[in-house]
Design an enzyme around this catalytic site. Sequence first.
Site, PDB file in Angstrom:
ATOM      1  N   ASP A  65       0.846  -1.193   0.000  1.00 26.85           N
ATOM      2  CA  ASP A  65       0.000   0.000   0.000  1.00 26.85           C
ATOM      3  C   ASP A  65       0.886   1.250   0.000  1.00 26.85           C
ATOM      4  O   ASP A  65       2.009   1.234   0.507  1.00 26.85           O
ATOM      5  CB  ASP A  65      -0.898   0.037   1.241  1.00 26.85           C
ATOM      6  CG  ASP A  65      -1.978  -1.035   1.216  1.00 26.85           C
ATOM      7  OD1 ASP A  65      -2.203  -1.632   0.150  1.00 26.85           O
ATOM      8  OD2 ASP A  65      -2.581  -1.267   2.277  1.00 26.85           O
ATOM      9  N   LYS A  66       0.360   2.323  -0.523  1.00 30.39           N
ATOM     10  CA  LYS A  66       1.107   3.581  -0.608  1.00 30.39           C
ATOM     11  C   LYS A  66       1.710   3.987   0.738  1.00 30.39           C
ATOM     12  O   LYS A  66       2.878   4.375   0.822  1.00 30.39           O
ATOM     13  CB  LYS A  66       0.181   4.693  -1.119  1.00 30.39           C
ATOM     14  CG  LYS A  66       0.831   6.067  -1.166  1.00 30.39           C
ATOM     15  CD  LYS A  66      -0.160   7.119  -1.632  1.00 30.39           C
ATOM     16  CE  LYS A  66       0.457   8.522  -1.573  1.00 30.39           C
ATOM     17  NZ  LYS A  66      -0.502   9.563  -2.007  1.00 30.39           N
TER      18      LYS A  66
END
Length: 242
Positions: A54-55
Amino acid sequence: MKLSQHIIFENDDLVVINKPSGLLSIPDREGKEQSLKALLQQAYGQIFTVHRLDKDTSGVIIFAKNEEAHKFLSQQFEDRQTEKLYNGIVIGEPAPEQGSVDAPIAPHPVKLGMMTIHRSGKAALTDYKVLDSFGTYSWMEFRIHTGRTHQIRIHMKEIGYPLVADELYGDGKPILLSALKPKFKLSKYTEEQPILGRLALHAASLGIMLPGNIQQTFVAEAPKDMRATLQQLEKIKQKKKR
């Protein structure tokens, strides 16, 4: 971002990066934000995606440099032959301190970009363990046997202990020093900055077989913001014991 400072390992087949929080693993659909894959392509040319983070999740991520290595590495993720360990800070004190969450995950029927627990979803299994408890927060270790989108985040929400600063599955609130220290004073002209203001999740290690059948475990130290937060929580914990 200086790419060389984040490289854990590389050879002719692959490159292993300690991804910083806030950076996309691969380009999004709009392509407006910088991504780790784009940076690697600028440095190496052709690069193949093996898996993603995930970012806002930091830590170990692998990219392949050729098609053969990509197939070899990706197959291990598909066959669940990798060992993925994460660390994170959750809200509360999980009880029991060690356990597993076995709950299928599916895309949310209404909220785009979110996932949900649903019996028609894909199987997802997460083992968790409390490494240290600070009352309001706990330092955790997670081992995921599957690689579903937002798996750890949604599983911890499911059992009532969401990750700190998780805007999708928790309250999204950062950790502030003023909330930890009742006597904390800040100048009225200064806006307090959080000691941890992003998703408190870090991909700490990844065990995988490399081309040539060499078993390897890659480790990434937790980022400064997480380490600083743990230091503050430990100081406060020790003061309370006195």
